[in-house]
Write a protein that holds these residues in place. Sequence first.
Motif, PDB file in Angstrom:
ATOM      1  N   SER A   1       0.864  -1.181   0.000  1.00 27.18           N
ATOM      2  CA  SER A   1       0.000   0.000   0.000  1.00 27.18           C
ATOM      3  C   SER A   1       0.902   1.233   0.000  1.00 27.18           C
ATOM      4  O   SER A   1       1.987   1.204   0.578  1.00 27.18           O
ATOM      5  CB  SER A   1      -0.900   0.024   1.244  1.00 27.18           C
ATOM      6  N   PRO A   2       0.457   2.329  -0.632  1.00 23.99           N
ATOM      7  CA  PRO A   2       1.277   3.550  -0.625  1.00 23.99           C
ATOM      8  C   PRO A   2       1.573   4.007   0.799  1.00 23.99           C
ATOM      9  O   PRO A   2       0.709   3.908   1.683  1.00 23.99           O
ATOM     10  CB  PRO A   2       0.395   4.566  -1.365  1.00 23.99           C
ATOM     11  N   ARG A   3       2.758   4.503   1.035  1.00 33.17           N
ATOM     12  CA  ARG A   3       3.167   4.852   2.398  1.00 33.17           C
ATOM     13  C   ARG A   3       2.245   5.871   3.062  1.00 33.17           C
ATOM     14  O   ARG A   3       1.905   5.712   4.236  1.00 33.17           O
ATOM     15  CB  ARG A   3       4.623   5.314   2.401  1.00 33.17           C
ATOM     16  N   PRO A   4       1.806   6.930   2.378  1.00 31.71           N
ATOM     17  CA  PRO A   4       0.884   7.867   3.045  1.00 31.71           C
ATOM     18  C   PRO A   4      -0.426   7.191   3.466  1.00 31.71           C
ATOM     19  O   PRO A   4      -0.993   7.522   4.508  1.00 31.71           O
ATOM     20  CB  PRO A   4       0.651   8.948   1.988  1.00 31.71           C
ATOM     21  N   VAL A   5      -0.899   6.229   2.666  1.00 36.87           N
ATOM     22  CA  VAL A   5      -2.127   5.506   3.004  1.00 36.87           C
ATOM     23  C   VAL A   5      -1.879   4.606   4.211  1.00 36.87           C
ATOM     24  O   VAL A   5      -2.707   4.532   5.139  1.00 36.87           O
ATOM     25  CB  VAL A   5      -2.621   4.683   1.795  1.00 36.87           C
ATOM     26  N   GLN A   6      -0.736   3.933   4.223  1.00 40.20           N
ATOM     27  CA  GLN A   6      -0.374   3.124   5.387  1.00 40.20           C
ATOM     28  C   GLN A   6      -0.406   3.963   6.657  1.00 40.20           C
ATOM     29  O   GLN A   6      -0.947   3.548   7.690  1.00 40.20           O
ATOM     30  CB  GLN A   6       1.022   2.530   5.228  1.00 40.20           C
ATOM     31  N   GLN A   7       0.197   5.146   6.591  1.00 32.11           N
ATOM     32  CA  GLN A   7       0.282   6.000   7.777  1.00 32.11           C
ATOM     33  C   GLN A   7      -1.098   6.464   8.223  1.00 32.11           C
ATOM     34  O   GLN A   7      -1.393   6.488   9.427  1.00 32.11           O
ATOM     35  CB  GLN A   7       1.198   7.195   7.493  1.00 32.11           C
ATOM     36  N   LEU A   8      -1.942   6.806   7.286  1.00 26.46           N
ATOM     37  CA  LEU A   8      -3.297   7.254   7.624  1.00 26.46           C
ATOM     38  C   LEU A   8      -4.085   6.133   8.297  1.00 26.46           C
ATOM     39  O   LEU A   8      -4.683   6.338   9.365  1.00 26.46           O
ATOM     40  CB  LEU A   8      -4.016   7.720   6.357  1.00 26.46           C
ATOM     41  N   ILE A   9      -4.065   4.960   7.692  1.00 23.18           N
ATOM     42  CA  ILE A   9      -4.871   3.846   8.199  1.00 23.18           C
ATOM     43  C   ILE A   9      -4.312   3.335   9.525  1.00 23.18           C
ATOM     44  O   ILE A   9      -5.069   2.950  10.428  1.00 23.18           O
ATOM     45  CB  ILE A   9      -4.951   2.716   7.148  1.00 23.18           C
ATOM     46  N   CYS A  10      -3.010   3.340   9.673  1.00 20.77           N
ATOM     47  CA  CYS A  10      -2.420   2.972  10.961  1.00 20.77           C
ATOM     48  C   CYS A  10      -2.797   3.994  12.027  1.00 20.77           C
ATOM     49  O   CYS A  10      -3.206   3.626  13.133  1.00 20.77           O
ATOM     50  CB  CYS A  10      -0.901   2.886  10.829  1.00 20.77           C
ATOM     51  N   GLY A  11      -2.686   5.260  11.693  1.00 23.02           N
ATOM     52  CA  GLY A  11      -2.926   6.311  12.677  1.00 23.02           C
ATOM     53  C   GLY A  11      -4.324   6.278  13.255  1.00 23.02           C
ATOM     54  O   GLY A  11      -4.506   6.412  14.474  1.00 23.02           O
ATOM     55  N   VAL A  12      -5.323   6.054  12.413  1.00 20.74           N
ATOM     56  CA  VAL A  12      -6.692   6.036  12.936  1.00 20.74           C
ATOM     57  C   VAL A  12      -6.934   4.790  13.793  1.00 20.74           C
ATOM     58  O   VAL A  12      -7.741   4.820  14.726  1.00 20.74           O
ATOM     59  CB  VAL A  12      -7.735   6.158  11.806  1.00 20.74           C
ATOM     60  N   GLN A  13      -6.210   3.701  13.505  1.00 23.16           N
ATOM     61  CA  GLN A  13      -6.332   2.519  14.367  1.00 23.16           C
ATOM     62  C   GLN A  13      -5.667   2.748  15.719  1.00 23.16           C
ATOM     63  O   GLN A  13      -6.178   2.302  16.759  1.00 23.16           O
ATOM     64  CB  GLN A  13      -5.730   1.290  13.675  1.00 23.16           C
ATOM     65  N   LEU A  14      -4.547   3.446  15.739  1.00 20.88           N
ATOM     66  CA  LEU A  14      -3.912   3.788  17.010  1.00 20.88           C
ATOM     67  C   LEU A  14      -4.826   4.699  17.826  1.00 20.88           C
ATOM     68  O   LEU A  14      -4.951   4.541  19.050  1.00 20.88           O
ATOM     69  CB  LEU A  14      -2.557   4.459  16.769  1.00 20.88           C
ATOM     70  N   GLU A  15      -5.484   5.632  17.147  1.00 22.64           N
ATOM     71  CA  GLU A  15      -6.450   6.503  17.830  1.00 22.64           C
ATOM     72  C   GLU A  15      -7.582   5.684  18.439  1.00 22.64           C
ATOM     73  O   GLU A  15      -8.011   5.937  19.577  1.00 22.64           O
ATOM     74  CB  GLU A  15      -7.026   7.523  16.843  1.00 22.64           C
ATOM     75  N   LEU A  16      -8.077   4.709  17.681  1.00 26.42           N
ATOM     76  CA  LEU A  16      -9.171   3.871  18.167  1.00 26.42           C
ATOM     77  C   LEU A  16      -8.736   3.074  19.392  1.00 26.42           C
ATOM     78  O   LEU A  16      -9.469   3.001  20.390  1.00 26.42           O
ATOM     79  CB  LEU A  16      -9.639   2.924  17.064  1.00 26.42           C
ATOM     80  N   ALA A  17      -7.547   2.485  19.320  1.00 22.96           N
ATOM     81  CA  ALA A  17      -7.055   1.697  20.447  1.00 22.96           C
ATOM     82  C   ALA A  17      -6.926   2.553  21.697  1.00 22.96           C
ATOM     83  O   ALA A  17      -7.296   2.126  22.801  1.00 22.96           O
ATOM     84  CB  ALA A  17      -5.704   1.068  20.101  1.00 22.96           C
ATOM     85  N   GLN A  18      -6.415   3.770  21.529  1.00 18.54           N
ATOM     86  CA  GLN A  18      -6.269   4.651  22.686  1.00 18.54           C
ATOM     87  C   GLN A  18      -7.642   5.035  23.239  1.00 18.54           C
ATOM     88  O   GLN A  18      -7.855   5.045  24.462  1.00 18.54           O
ATOM     89  CB  GLN A  18      -5.475   5.897  22.302  1.00 18.54           C
ATOM     90  N   ALA A  19      -8.585   5.324  22.338  1.00 16.16           N
ATOM     91  CA  ALA A  19      -9.928   5.715  22.780  1.00 16.16           C
ATOM     92  C   ALA A  19     -10.626   4.579  23.518  1.00 16.16           C
ATOM     93  O   ALA A  19     -11.358   4.815  24.485  1.00 16.16           O
ATOM     94  CB  ALA A  19     -10.761   6.157  21.576  1.00 16.16           C
TER      95      ALA A  19
END
Length: 262
Positions: free
Chosen positions: A103-121
């Motif tokens: 997957s393109p690196r910017p897409v990887q970062q976006l999709i990872c970031g929102v999952q990290l946000e979810l885990a923290q929430a």
Amino acid sequence: MHTLIDAGVNLTSTQFEAERDAIVTRATSQGVESMLLIGCDLQSSEHSLALAKQYGQYATAGVHPHDAKDVPDDFIAQLRNLAAQDRVVAIGECGLDFNRDYSPRPVQQLICGVQLELAQALDMPVYLHERDAFDTFSAMLDEFSLRGVLHCFTGDKRALRHYLDYGLMIGLTGWLCDERRGETLRELVRYIPEDRILLETDAPFLLPRTLKPKPKSRRNEPAYLPEIAHHVAALKDISVSQLAQQTCDNFRTLFLAKGITG
């Protein structure tokens, strides 16, 4: 026989399609009392949950960086629903993979970031993947306060130190049984505190090359976790019994502290 927990199994793999009952039975016969079944996209996360319920195991729910480009618009809502289910104990497998770049690196970062946000929430552990992306990934992690495991760690000493300082557990696989690729990891195992180690096969991948006789299938499975435990214990200069007890305690501390029902 020592009781072990396999902290990473791709039981949804088509390689296991015809014999999942036998895979679980063989694992139990080798002392593997529990397994964490990995979700890599929404479909495999749902499948892992179904298998976890069927076999009395545990599951993760998440989107692997390889699959980041294919997520639907509502994937976080779907992940949130999965995360609320009994037996789902972590968000992931999520992270960055700059080795294969499926997957393109910017897409990887976006999709990872929102999952990290979810885990923290949700105050849930994260099940993390990082290949050749340490600088970017560590900077992302530093924006959050998370607990979790760096699944199938294969990095260098700088990465190990950072992940340990962050508070993560470290997942060790049959990679360290590979005389070609595992030398660095074998050297680093001594720096990992016993209370931060999880053992995982990542089956059907990463068949321990030290296994004798080698299975005709050339496919890894949870029943081979004792081979990994033997090598980690030798590298740590502790008994397999001590390692088994500690890593089971580590798993329960990270993933089961809030309790599981159903």
